[in-house]
Design an enzyme around this catalytic site. Structure first.
Site, PDB file in Angstrom:
ATOM      1  N   GLY A  12       5.057  -2.574  -3.758  1.00 23.91           N
ATOM      2  CA  GLY A  12       3.620  -2.431  -4.015  1.00 23.91           C
ATOM      3  C   GLY A  12       3.359  -2.494  -5.501  1.00 23.91           C
ATOM      4  O   GLY A  12       2.450  -1.838  -6.037  1.00 23.91           O
ATOM      5  N   ALA A  13       4.154  -3.328  -6.187  1.00 20.10           N
ATOM      6  CA  ALA A  13       4.203  -3.293  -7.650  1.00 20.10           C
ATOM      7  C   ALA A  13       2.884  -3.659  -8.309  1.00 20.10           C
ATOM      8  O   ALA A  13       2.592  -3.208  -9.412  1.00 20.10           O
ATOM      9  CB  ALA A  13       5.317  -4.218  -8.145  1.00 20.10           C
ATOM     10  N   GLY A  15      -0.103  -2.962  -7.079  1.00 21.40           N
ATOM     11  CA  GLY A  15      -1.170  -2.030  -6.678  1.00 21.40           C
ATOM     12  C   GLY A  15      -1.485  -1.082  -7.828  1.00 21.40           C
ATOM     13  O   GLY A  15      -0.945  -1.202  -8.930  1.00 21.40           O
ATOM     14  N   GLN A  16      -2.385  -0.151  -7.530  1.00 19.29           N
ATOM     15  CA  GLN A  16      -2.835   0.806  -8.560  1.00 19.29           C
ATOM     16  C   GLN A  16      -1.683   1.613  -9.149  1.00 19.29           C
ATOM     17  O   GLN A  16      -1.567   1.741 -10.358  1.00 19.29           O
ATOM     18  CB  GLN A  16      -3.701   1.852  -7.903  1.00 19.29           C
ATOM     19  CG  GLN A  16      -5.046   1.556  -7.478  1.00 19.29           C
ATOM     20  CD  GLN A  16      -5.722   2.917  -7.457  1.00 19.29           C
ATOM     21  OE1 GLN A  16      -6.219   3.343  -8.492  1.00 19.29           O
ATOM     22  NE2 GLN A  16      -5.658   3.596  -6.337  1.00 19.29           N
ATOM     23  N   ASN A 108       1.987   2.069   8.613  1.00 23.39           N
ATOM     24  CA  ASN A 108       3.046   2.033   7.613  1.00 23.39           C
ATOM     25  C   ASN A 108       4.467   2.133   8.172  1.00 23.39           C
ATOM     26  O   ASN A 108       5.427   1.818   7.476  1.00 23.39           O
ATOM     27  CB  ASN A 108       2.810   3.138   6.581  1.00 23.39           C
ATOM     28  CG  ASN A 108       1.650   2.775   5.668  1.00 23.39           C
ATOM     29  OD1 ASN A 108       1.527   1.633   5.247  1.00 23.39           O
ATOM     30  ND2 ASN A 108       0.783   3.717   5.392  1.00 23.39           N
ATOM     31  N   GLN A 115      11.899  -2.056   5.311  1.00 28.72           N
ATOM     32  CA  GLN A 115      12.484  -1.834   3.982  1.00 28.72           C
ATOM     33  C   GLN A 115      13.770  -1.011   4.056  1.00 28.72           C
ATOM     34  O   GLN A 115      14.712  -1.239   3.297  1.00 28.72           O
ATOM     35  CB  GLN A 115      11.442  -1.191   3.063  1.00 28.72           C
ATOM     36  CG  GLN A 115      10.290  -2.175   2.811  1.00 28.72           C
ATOM     37  CD  GLN A 115       9.234  -1.678   1.858  1.00 28.72           C
ATOM     38  OE1 GLN A 115       9.305  -0.553   1.367  1.00 28.72           O
ATOM     39  NE2 GLN A 115       8.238  -2.504   1.588  1.00 28.72           N
ATOM     40  N   GLY A 133       4.501   6.038  -0.860  1.00 31.60           N
ATOM     41  CA  GLY A 133       3.491   5.551   0.094  1.00 31.60           C
ATOM     42  C   GLY A 133       3.287   6.549   1.221  1.00 31.60           C
ATOM     43  O   GLY A 133       4.250   7.073   1.791  1.00 31.60           O
ATOM     44  N   ASN A 134       2.034   6.822   1.557  1.00 29.04           N
ATOM     45  CA  ASN A 134       1.713   7.851   2.555  1.00 29.04           C
ATOM     46  C   ASN A 134       1.744   7.346   3.992  1.00 29.04           C
ATOM     47  O   ASN A 134       1.473   6.184   4.220  1.00 29.04           O
ATOM     48  CB  ASN A 134       0.307   8.394   2.262  1.00 29.04           C
ATOM     49  CG  ASN A 134       0.342   9.453   1.193  1.00 29.04           C
ATOM     50  OD1 ASN A 134       1.227  10.299   1.187  1.00 29.04           O
ATOM     51  ND2 ASN A 134      -0.621   9.401   0.284  1.00 29.04           N
ATOM     52  N   ASP A 162       2.142  17.224  -6.061  1.00 27.34           N
ATOM     53  CA  ASP A 162       1.665  18.529  -5.570  1.00 27.34           C
ATOM     54  C   ASP A 162       2.189  19.651  -6.466  1.00 27.34           C
ATOM     55  O   ASP A 162       1.477  20.585  -6.810  1.00 27.34           O
ATOM     56  CB  ASP A 162       2.135  18.721  -4.122  1.00 27.34           C
ATOM     57  CG  ASP A 162       1.817  17.496  -3.297  1.00 27.34           C
ATOM     58  OD1 ASP A 162       0.643  17.108  -3.279  1.00 27.34           O
ATOM     59  OD2 ASP A 162       2.751  16.887  -2.723  1.00 27.34           O
ATOM     60  N   HIS A 190       3.523  16.532   2.277  1.00 29.99           N
ATOM     61  CA  HIS A 190       2.506  16.093   1.317  1.00 29.99           C
ATOM     62  C   HIS A 190       1.213  15.859   2.098  1.00 29.99           C
ATOM     63  O   HIS A 190       0.865  14.733   2.459  1.00 29.99           O
ATOM     64  CB  HIS A 190       2.966  14.815   0.604  1.00 29.99           C
ATOM     65  CG  HIS A 190       1.912  14.243  -0.285  1.00 29.99           C
ATOM     66  ND1 HIS A 190       1.417  14.907  -1.384  1.00 29.99           N
ATOM     67  CD2 HIS A 190       1.216  13.075  -0.231  1.00 29.99           C
ATOM     68  CE1 HIS A 190       0.486  14.165  -1.964  1.00 29.99           C
ATOM     69  NE2 HIS A 190       0.348  13.051  -1.276  1.00 29.99           N
TER      70      HIS A 190
HETATM   71  N1  LIG Z   1       2.950  10.831  -2.301  1.00 33.51           N
HETATM   72  C1  LIG Z   1       1.935  11.002  -3.120  1.00 33.51           C
HETATM   73  O1  LIG Z   1       1.803  12.057  -3.779  1.00 33.51           O
HETATM   74  C2  LIG Z   1       0.904   9.925  -3.294  1.00 33.51           C
HETATM   75  C3  LIG Z   1       0.941   8.809  -2.494  1.00 33.51           C
HETATM   76  N2  LIG Z   1      -0.003   7.840  -2.624  1.00 33.51           N
HETATM   77  C4  LIG Z   1       0.135   6.682  -1.737  1.00 33.51           C
HETATM   78  O2  LIG Z   1       0.749   5.607  -2.447  1.00 33.51           O
HETATM   79  C5  LIG Z   1       0.457   4.381  -1.796  1.00 33.51           C
HETATM   80  C6  LIG Z   1       0.014   3.331  -2.787  1.00 33.51           C
HETATM   81  O3  LIG Z   1      -1.184   3.710  -3.404  1.00 33.51           O
HETATM   82  P1  LIG Z   1      -1.981   2.717  -4.381  1.00 33.51           P
HETATM   83  O4  LIG Z   1      -1.059   2.098  -5.362  1.00 33.51           O
HETATM   84  O5  LIG Z   1      -3.150   3.479  -4.864  1.00 33.51           O
HETATM   85  O6  LIG Z   1      -2.479   1.613  -3.340  1.00 33.51           O
HETATM   86  P2  LIG Z   1      -2.885   0.101  -3.612  1.00 33.51           P
HETATM   87  O7  LIG Z   1      -3.532  -0.399  -2.369  1.00 33.51           O
HETATM   88  O8  LIG Z   1      -3.599  -0.036  -4.925  1.00 33.51           O
HETATM   89  O9  LIG Z   1      -1.491  -0.600  -3.779  1.00 33.51           O
HETATM   90  C7  LIG Z   1      -0.596  -0.759  -2.730  1.00 33.51           C
HETATM   91  C8  LIG Z   1       0.092  -2.073  -2.963  1.00 33.51           C
HETATM   92  O10 LIG Z   1       1.123  -2.181  -2.005  1.00 33.51           O
HETATM   93  C9  LIG Z   1       1.159  -3.500  -1.558  1.00 33.51           C
HETATM   94  N3  LIG Z   1       1.811  -3.516  -0.268  1.00 33.51           N
HETATM   95  C10 LIG Z   1       1.313  -3.174   0.938  1.00 33.51           C
HETATM   96  N4  LIG Z   1       2.231  -3.342   1.895  1.00 33.51           N
HETATM   97  C11 LIG Z   1       3.348  -3.789   1.284  1.00 33.51           C
HETATM   98  C12 LIG Z   1       4.624  -4.148   1.737  1.00 33.51           C
HETATM   99  N5  LIG Z   1       4.937  -4.111   3.031  1.00 33.51           N
HETATM  100  N6  LIG Z   1       5.536  -4.550   0.831  1.00 33.51           N
HETATM  101  C13 LIG Z   1       5.220  -4.615  -0.471  1.00 33.51           C
HETATM  102  N7  LIG Z   1       4.023  -4.299  -0.966  1.00 33.51           N
HETATM  103  C14 LIG Z   1       3.096  -3.882  -0.098  1.00 33.51           C
HETATM  104  C15 LIG Z   1      -0.292  -3.964  -1.535  1.00 33.51           C
HETATM  105  O11 LIG Z   1      -0.397  -5.380  -1.615  1.00 33.51           O
HETATM  106  C16 LIG Z   1      -0.828  -3.276  -2.782  1.00 33.51           C
HETATM  107  O12 LIG Z   1      -0.736  -4.110  -3.937  1.00 33.51           O
HETATM  108  C17 LIG Z   1      -0.601   4.740  -0.735  1.00 33.51           C
HETATM  109  O13 LIG Z   1       0.067   4.930   0.489  1.00 33.51           O
HETATM  110  C18 LIG Z   1      -1.134   6.061  -1.214  1.00 33.51           C
HETATM  111  O14 LIG Z   1      -1.684   6.811  -0.163  1.00 33.51           O
HETATM  112  C19 LIG Z   1      -0.970   7.898  -3.563  1.00 33.51           C
HETATM  113  C20 LIG Z   1      -1.056   8.987  -4.410  1.00 33.51           C
HETATM  114  C21 LIG Z   1      -0.138  10.090  -4.314  1.00 33.51           C
HETATM  115  O1  LIG Z   2      -4.666  11.670  -1.158  1.00 29.24           O
HETATM  116  C1  LIG Z   2      -4.209  10.518  -1.116  1.00 29.24           C
HETATM  117  O2  LIG Z   2      -4.302   9.703  -0.190  1.00 29.24           O
HETATM  118  C2  LIG Z   2      -3.420  10.125  -2.307  1.00 29.24           C
HETATM  119  C3  LIG Z   2      -2.446  11.201  -2.408  1.00 29.24           C
HETATM  120  O3  LIG Z   2      -1.543  11.305  -1.626  1.00 29.24           O
HETATM  121  C4  LIG Z   2      -2.708  12.249  -3.377  1.00 29.24           C
HETATM  122  O4  LIG Z   2      -3.442  12.024  -4.358  1.00 29.24           O
HETATM  123  O5  LIG Z   2      -2.164  13.322  -3.176  1.00 29.24           O
END
Ligand SMILES: NC(=O)C1=CN([C@@H]2O[C@H](COP(=O)(O)OP(=O)(O)OC[C@H]3O[C@@H](n4cnc5c(N)ncnc54)[C@H](O)[C@@H]3O)[C@@H](O)[C@H]2O)C=CC1
Ligand SMILES: O=C([O-])CC(=O)C(=O)O
Length: 328
Positions: A12-13, A15-16, A108, A115, A133-134, A162, A190
């Site tokens: 997901g390189a 992504g945000q 997911n 993977q 990824g969540n 957290d 989480h």
């Molecule tokens: N564990 C934690 O504390 C946190 C987890 N997250 C989670 O992290 C994940 C990513 O968040 P963001 O970067 O904001 O989302 P995003 O949507 O901006 O980026 C995700 C990227 O992953 C790519 N992607 C999707 N499926 C894929 C696959 N099978 N293989 C490779 N790339 C793939 C997408 O094209 C996208 O560029 C989400 O699941 C979010 O809920 C976000 C914040 C905190």
């Molecule tokens: O809440 C979400 O989906 C993103 C995340 O996991 C966090 O910020 O803790």
């Protein structure tokens, strides 16, 4: 002599979170200022994300990072995980307003099965993995189960955001800084059921539980930390990216370089301690020495904590049951 480069996979390189993470990894923030890295970046094999990934790689070139020995951008997991020493599994579908993280389970589960299998086949036998990824704990469980030839203990899920939130808001409540807080623990999933436990925490050497009001701790602080992700989504319209990238980098940095005795929280496959069934990915306190984490064991669990720890465990068991058929 210069160190040999290590291979770091980021999924997901483009992504945000990926965008907030790549440049810090390449700068040495994760593995240290003398450790060259080869970035292996995975994005969906579709035109738009691949194009965005190309843009990220152009920027990596233009940063002229001395530690960036090479890079690969791909849509193929087997290329992305080839000989990887570290993997940050970020790519997944993020949730939108009104969704809980577990709503993303089935969307997911397939990603993390694929993977996990790819890592099993092509990654370094010593690869160290963090799942961001969540729903991160259960996605990590799926990846771990899909990679039976790799050490289970090398699969971890991110509870560090957290943990960091819990540390900051505790310090802020009493007018101190994060540097004053030691021995924070965030048990479990989480998700809003996570249990930030301050019973062992100290603030500038004083027991935290004596410095804050118990009603505030139980009724305001615990739910506020649990829902902080949703609060950020509401404010930003997007999920936490900078703080999530920072948490993942510091999780890996501490694992690779050590914590000097400091407690941090990691989601680990349970070894059965604290009454958590084996293999469930559950947030626990650890200390790290370079390359190795060690659980903090033998902490007393009182009735309130047991109840909280069981509630978050129950949710994890439900998530695990929901993906049972997908884990083979
Ligand atoms: N564990 C934690 O504390 C946190 C987890 N997250 C989670 O992290 C994940 C990513 O968040 P963001 O970067 O904001 O989302 P995003 O949507 O901006 O980026 C995700 C990227 O992953 C790519 N992607 C999707 N499926 C894929 C696959 N099978 N293989 C490779 N790339 C793939 C997408 O094209 C996208 O560029 C989400 O699941 C979010 O809920 C976000 C914040 C905190
Ligand atoms: O809440 C979400 O989906 C993103 C995340 O996991 C966090 O910020 O803790």
């Amino acid at each position: 002599m210069a160190k040999k480069p290590v291979r770091v996979t980021v999924t997901g390189a483009a992504g945000q979170i990926g965008y907030a993470m790549l440049y810090r990894i390449a700068s040495g923030a994760m593995l240290g200022p003398d450790q060259p890295v080869i970035l292996q970046m995975l994005e969906l094999p579709l035109e738009k994300p691949q194009q965005a990934l190309k843009g990220c790689m152009m920027e990596l070139e233009d940063c002229a990072f001395p530690l960036l020995a090479d890079m690969v951008g791909t849509g193929d997991p087997k290329v992305a995980f080839k000989d990887a020493d570290y993997a940050l599994l970020v790519g997944a579908r993020p949730r939108g307003p009104g969704m809980e993280r577990k709503d993303l389970l089935s969307a997911n589960a397939q990603i993390f099965t694929e993977q996990g299998k790819a890592m099993n086949e092509v990654a370094s036998r010593d690869i160290r993995v963090i799942v961001v990824g969540n729903p991160a704990n259960t996605n990590c469980y799926i990846a771990m189960k899909s990679a039976p030839d790799l050490p289970k203990a090398n699969f971890t899920s991110m509870m560090r955001l957290d943990h960091n939130r819990a540390v900051y808001h505790l310090a802020a409540k009493v007018g101190k800084t994060v540097n004053d807080v030691e021995k924070m623990v965030v048990w479990g999933n989480h998700s809003p059921t996570m249990y930030p436990d301050i019973r062992f925490a100290t603030i500038a050497g004083q027991p935290a539980s004596k410095l804050v009001d118990e009603a505030w701790y139980r009724n305001e602080y615990i739910p506020m930390i649990g829902k902080r992700g949703a609060t950020v989504i509401e404010a930003r319209g997007l999920s936490s990216a900078a703080s999530a990238a920072n948490a993942a980098i510091t999780h890996m940095r501490d694992w690779a370089l050590g914590t000097n005795g400091k407690w941090v929280t990691m989601g680990l496959p349970s070894d059965g301690s604290y009454g958590i069934p084996e293999d469930i990915l559950y947030g626990v306190p650890v200390t790290c020495t370079p390359g190795k984490y060690e659980r903090v064991k033998g902490l007393e669990i009182d009735a309130f904590s047991r109840e909280k720890m069981d509630a978050t465990l129950k949710e994890l068991l439900e998530e695990q049951a929901a993906v049972k058929d997908l884990v083979g």
